[in-house]
Design a protein around this motif. Structure first.
Motif, PDB file in Angstrom:
ATOM      1  N   UNK A 101       9.162  45.635 -43.924  1.00 59.12           N
ATOM      2  CA  UNK A 101       8.695  45.662 -45.310  1.00 59.12           C
ATOM      3  C   UNK A 101       7.350  44.980 -45.486  1.00 59.12           C
ATOM      4  N   UNK A 102       7.125  43.853 -44.815  1.00 55.70           N
ATOM      5  CA  UNK A 102       5.870  43.130 -45.033  1.00 55.70           C
ATOM      6  C   UNK A 102       4.665  43.991 -44.683  1.00 55.70           C
ATOM      7  N   UNK A 103       4.667  44.583 -43.502  1.00 57.43           N
ATOM      8  CA  UNK A 103       3.527  45.389 -43.085  1.00 57.43           C
ATOM      9  C   UNK A 103       3.427  46.677 -43.895  1.00 57.43           C
ATOM     10  N   UNK A 119      -9.639  42.967 -52.651  1.00 53.27           N
ATOM     11  CA  UNK A 119      -9.420  41.550 -52.977  1.00 53.27           C
ATOM     12  C   UNK A 119      -8.204  41.389 -53.886  1.00 53.27           C
ATOM     13  N   UNK A 120      -8.077  42.296 -54.877  1.00 51.13           N
ATOM     14  CA  UNK A 120      -6.937  42.229 -55.795  1.00 51.13           C
ATOM     15  C   UNK A 120      -5.632  42.472 -55.044  1.00 51.13           C
ATOM     16  N   UNK A 121      -5.641  43.421 -54.111  1.00 54.62           N
ATOM     17  CA  UNK A 121      -4.437  43.735 -53.342  1.00 54.62           C
ATOM     18  C   UNK A 121      -4.009  42.538 -52.487  1.00 54.62           C
ATOM     19  N   UNK A 122      -4.975  41.853 -51.879  1.00 56.07           N
ATOM     20  CA  UNK A 122      -4.622  40.689 -51.062  1.00 56.07           C
ATOM     21  C   UNK A 122      -3.965  39.614 -51.913  1.00 56.07           C
ATOM     22  N   UNK A 123      -4.414  39.456 -53.158  1.00 56.08           N
ATOM     23  CA  UNK A 123      -3.801  38.484 -54.061  1.00 56.08           C
ATOM     24  C   UNK A 123      -2.380  38.899 -54.425  1.00 56.08           C
ATOM     25  N   UNK A 124      -2.198  40.168 -54.786  1.00 53.89           N
ATOM     26  CA  UNK A 124      -0.878  40.655 -55.202  1.00 53.89           C
ATOM     27  C   UNK A 124       0.128  40.607 -54.047  1.00 53.89           C
ATOM     28  N   UNK A 125      -0.291  41.045 -52.876  1.00 52.89           N
ATOM     29  CA  UNK A 125       0.642  41.091 -51.744  1.00 52.89           C
ATOM     30  C   UNK A 125       1.040  39.693 -51.284  1.00 52.89           C
ATOM     31  N   UNK A 197     -15.704  42.042 -35.427  1.00 47.68           N
ATOM     32  CA  UNK A 197     -14.504  42.236 -36.236  1.00 47.68           C
ATOM     33  C   UNK A 197     -13.273  41.666 -35.534  1.00 47.68           C
ATOM     34  N   UNK A 198     -13.217  41.838 -34.216  1.00 49.64           N
ATOM     35  CA  UNK A 198     -12.093  41.308 -33.445  1.00 49.64           C
ATOM     36  C   UNK A 198     -12.043  39.787 -33.533  1.00 49.64           C
ATOM     37  N   UNK A 199     -13.200  39.153 -33.413  1.00 50.77           N
ATOM     38  CA  UNK A 199     -13.259  37.698 -33.484  1.00 50.77           C
ATOM     39  C   UNK A 199     -12.847  37.205 -34.875  1.00 50.77           C
ATOM     40  N   UNK A 200     -13.318  37.893 -35.919  1.00 51.83           N
ATOM     41  CA  UNK A 200     -12.954  37.495 -37.283  1.00 51.83           C
ATOM     42  C   UNK A 200     -11.457  37.638 -37.519  1.00 51.83           C
ATOM     43  N   UNK A 201     -10.892  38.741 -37.040  1.00 51.64           N
ATOM     44  CA  UNK A 201      -9.458  38.961 -37.228  1.00 51.64           C
ATOM     45  C   UNK A 201      -8.637  37.911 -36.475  1.00 51.64           C
ATOM     46  N   UNK A 202      -9.017  37.597 -35.245  1.00 49.45           N
ATOM     47  CA  UNK A 202      -8.249  36.650 -34.443  1.00 49.45           C
ATOM     48  C   UNK A 202      -8.310  35.239 -35.021  1.00 49.45           C
ATOM     49  N   UNK A 203      -9.442  34.876 -35.611  1.00 53.76           N
ATOM     50  CA  UNK A 203      -9.516  33.570 -36.264  1.00 53.76           C
ATOM     51  C   UNK A 203      -8.554  33.520 -37.455  1.00 53.76           C
ATOM     52  N   UNK A 204      -8.555  34.584 -38.264  1.00 56.32           N
ATOM     53  CA  UNK A 204      -7.645  34.618 -39.416  1.00 56.32           C
ATOM     54  C   UNK A 204      -6.190  34.634 -38.959  1.00 56.32           C
ATOM     55  N   UNK A 309      -4.716  38.152 -45.076  1.00 55.81           N
ATOM     56  CA  UNK A 309      -4.364  39.489 -45.557  1.00 55.81           C
ATOM     57  C   UNK A 309      -5.618  40.235 -45.989  1.00 55.81           C
ATOM     58  N   UNK A 310      -6.532  39.522 -46.663  1.00 58.16           N
ATOM     59  CA  UNK A 310      -7.783  40.156 -47.079  1.00 58.16           C
ATOM     60  C   UNK A 310      -8.613  40.631 -45.903  1.00 58.16           C
ATOM     61  N   UNK A 311      -8.693  39.809 -44.866  1.00 61.23           N
ATOM     62  CA  UNK A 311      -9.444  40.182 -43.662  1.00 61.23           C
ATOM     63  C   UNK A 311      -8.810  41.400 -42.995  1.00 61.23           C
ATOM     64  N   UNK A 312      -7.477  41.395 -42.858  1.00 65.89           N
ATOM     65  CA  UNK A 312      -6.782  42.514 -42.204  1.00 65.89           C
ATOM     66  C   UNK A 312      -6.940  43.806 -43.004  1.00 65.89           C
ATOM     67  N   UNK A 313      -6.828  43.727 -44.326  1.00 67.79           N
ATOM     68  CA  UNK A 313      -6.999  44.921 -45.154  1.00 67.79           C
ATOM     69  C   UNK A 313      -8.418  45.481 -45.015  1.00 67.79           C
ATOM     70  N   UNK A 314      -9.393  44.599 -44.986  1.00 72.32           N
ATOM     71  CA  UNK A 314     -10.797  45.040 -44.930  1.00 72.32           C
ATOM     72  C   UNK A 314     -11.147  45.645 -43.574  1.00 72.32           C
ATOM     73  N   UNK A 315     -10.596  45.108 -42.498  1.00 76.52           N
ATOM     74  CA  UNK A 315     -10.957  45.560 -41.153  1.00 76.52           C
ATOM     75  C   UNK A 315     -10.108  46.727 -40.658  1.00 76.52           C
ATOM     76  N   UNK A 316      -9.002  47.021 -41.347  1.00 77.58           N
ATOM     77  CA  UNK A 316      -8.071  48.043 -40.856  1.00 77.58           C
ATOM     78  C   UNK A 316      -8.656  49.448 -40.970  1.00 77.58           C
ATOM     79  N   UNK A 317      -8.390  50.255 -39.961  1.00 80.37           N
ATOM     80  CA  UNK A 317      -8.664  51.682 -40.020  1.00 80.37           C
ATOM     81  C   UNK A 317      -7.723  52.288 -41.062  1.00 80.37           C
TER      82      UNK A 317
END
Length: 380
Positions: A101-103, A119-125, A197-204, A309-317
Motif C-alpha cells: 500500500x505505501x508504494x 510538493x503537495x503530493x509529498x505533503x499529503x502522502x 540523481x542517484x546520489x541525491x536519492x541515496x542521500x534521502x 518522498x518528494x525527492x523520490x516522486x521528482x526523480x521517478x520515471x
C-alpha cells in the motif's frame, strides 16, 4: 485515496499498546515482542521487493485491493488469537499489506494529482502515513482502557471500517493506462540512472533509513519502559506516548518552513538530538526527558520522510513510479527491522540500557552519514 492510505497505516500500529495485555495470556517473553515488531517489518520488506512494483504493470487498483484484503485477514487473525503464532502471522500479513500500500498509494496519489503538484503530493502522502501510524496507537489505547473488551473491540471496529475503504479503492479511477502482464520476481532495488540523481536519492534514502531506525527503536522500547521503569500502567497513556512521536512528525511535515524540508542538515540534527535525549531519559528514568525526545525525534522523522518522498516522486520515471518508491520504502522499513531485532538479541545477553546505547550510537552514525556523504557519492 489519502483517507484509505491513512486507515491502512493506522492498522499497522493498533497492536502496539496491546502487547502488555497479550503477554501473560499468551506467554510472551521479552524477545517475543521484539520478534513481533520484526516480523511486521519483514513482511513489509518482502512486499516491497516482490509485490509493490507490480502496480506499474498491473494497475494500482488491483494491488491496493489485495493489500486491503491482507489488512482485513490480519485483523481477523488478531480477533482469533489465543497463542503467540496468531499475532506473528497477523503482523506478517499486516506488513505485506502495508508494504504494497505505501508504494502503490503514494504512486497513485502522484498520478491523481498530476506532475505539477509534486510538493503537495509529498505533503499529503507523508501526512497520511505518519498520521495513520500515530492514530493507530492512540485509538488502540483508548479502546483498551475504556472499552468493554480490551483486545477485541478495536479490531472489530477496524475490520468494519475496512469495508467502505475497500469500496473506495474499487471506485477510484485507475491511473495506469498502459497495462501489461505482471511478472512476479524478487526485484533488484531500483535507483535513478543519472549519477547526480542517484546520489541525491541515496542521500534521502539513507536519511529515512535512520529516521525509521529511530522510530522502530522508540516504538519497541516505549511500552515496556513506561510500564516497568516508570510504572505507567494506563494503556491509553502508553498508546498516546507512542502515537505522539508520529503526530509530531506529521505536524513537522505540515508546519515546518520549506527551507527545513529542502535542506539536508535540519532533519538529521533533530534526529541526533532526539536520540541523545532519549538515552538520557532511559538512564535517568525521567519522564519529562523522555517526553522531550518525542518532540525532537518526531520532528526529525517527519522532515526526513517528507523530503525523501518528494525527492523520490521528482526523480521517478513516470512509467515506473511505484518501482522507485518501493526502493525508498525498502530503505525505510529496513531501518525499522534491523535495530528492533538487534535490540531483542542484545537484550538476551547484556543490560537493556547498554544494548540501547549501542544501538543509539549506530543510529546516530547512520544519521550523520546521510549528511556527510558528498553529492558525488554513488553506487556502482
Amino acid at each position: 485515496m489519502a483517507a484509505v492510505y491513512t486507515l491502512v497505516m493506522l492498522g499497522g500500529t493498533l497492536p502496539i499498546p496491546l502487547y502488555a495485555l497479550w503477554a501473560p495470556r499468551m506467554g510472551f517473553v521479552p524477545f517475543t515482542t521484539t520478534l513481533v515488531f520484526a516480523v511486521y517489518a519483514l513482511g513489509t520488506v518482502l512486499a516491497l521487493m516482490v509485490f509493490a512494483s507490480l502496480s506499474d504493470r498491473a494497475g494500482r487498483r488491483s494491488l491496493l485491493a489485495a493489500a486491503g484484503l491482507a489488512a482485513a485477514t490480519s485483523t481477523a487473525l488478531f480477533l482469533l488469537a489465543d497463542d503467540v503464532a496468531a499475532p506473528l502471522a497477523a503482523r506478517f500479513l499486516c506488513g505485506l499489506g502495508t508494504g504494497v500500500f505505501t508504494a502503490t498509494a503514494t504512486a497513485a496519489l502522484g498520478e491523481l494529482a498530476g506532475a505539477e503538484h509534486t510538493r503537495w503530493v509529498s505533503t499529503v502522502s507523508t501526512a497520511a502515513s505518519m498520521g495513520g501510524l500515530g492514530l493507530g496507537t492512540v485509538a488502540a489505547g483508548l479502546f483498551a482502557q475504556y472499552g468493554a473488551n480490551p483486545t477485541h473491540l478495536v479490531f472489530w471496529v477496524y475490520l468494519a471500517s475496512l469495508v467502505p475503504a475497500f469500496l473506495a479503492v474499487i471506485v477510484t479511477p485507475e491511473t495506469v493506462t498502459a497495462k501489461q502482464r505482471p511478472a512476479m520476481s524478487v526485484r533488484r532495488p531500483s535507483i535513478p540512472h543519472r549519477r547526480a540523481a542517484r546520489a541525491e536519492f541515496l542521500r534521502a534514502a539513507t536519511a529515512v533509513l535512520a529516521a525509521f531506525a529511530v522510530s522502530g527503536l522508540f516504538s519497541s522500547l516505549v511500552p515496556s519502559f513506561l510500564r516497568e521503569q516508570l510504572h505507567v500502567h494506563n494503556i491509553e497513556a502508553v498508546g498516546a506516548e507512542v502515537g505522539l512521536l508520529f503526530i509530531v512528525a506529521l505536524i513537522a511535515q505540515v508546519a515546518a518552513p520549506e527551507r527545513w524540508i529542502a535542506g539536508r542538515p535540519p532533519a538529521p540534527s533533530f534526529l541526533v538530538a532526539g536520540v541523545a535525549v532519549f538515552e538520557a531519559g532511559l538512564w535517568t528514568r525521567s519522564l519529562p526527558t523522555f517526553a522531550a525526545r518525542t518532540l525532537l525525534a518526531g520532528t526529525g522523522i517527519g522532515l526526513a520522510f517528507r523530503r525523501g518522498v518528494g525527492v523520490a516522486q521528482r526523480l521517478a520515471d513516470p512509467r515506473r513510479r511505484a518501482d522507485l518508491l518501493s526502493t525508498y520504502f525498502l530503505f525505510a522499513y529496513t531501518g525499522t527491522i534491523v535495530p528492533t531485532l538487534a535490540l531483542g538479541l542484545l537484550d538476551q545477553t547484556i543490560n537493556q540500557d547498554v544494548a540501547t546505547l549501542i544501538l543509539a550510537v549506530a543510529v546516530v552514525a547512520a544519521t550523520l552519514a546521510s549528511v556527510l556523504s558528498r553529492a558525488t557519492t554513488a553506487i556502482a
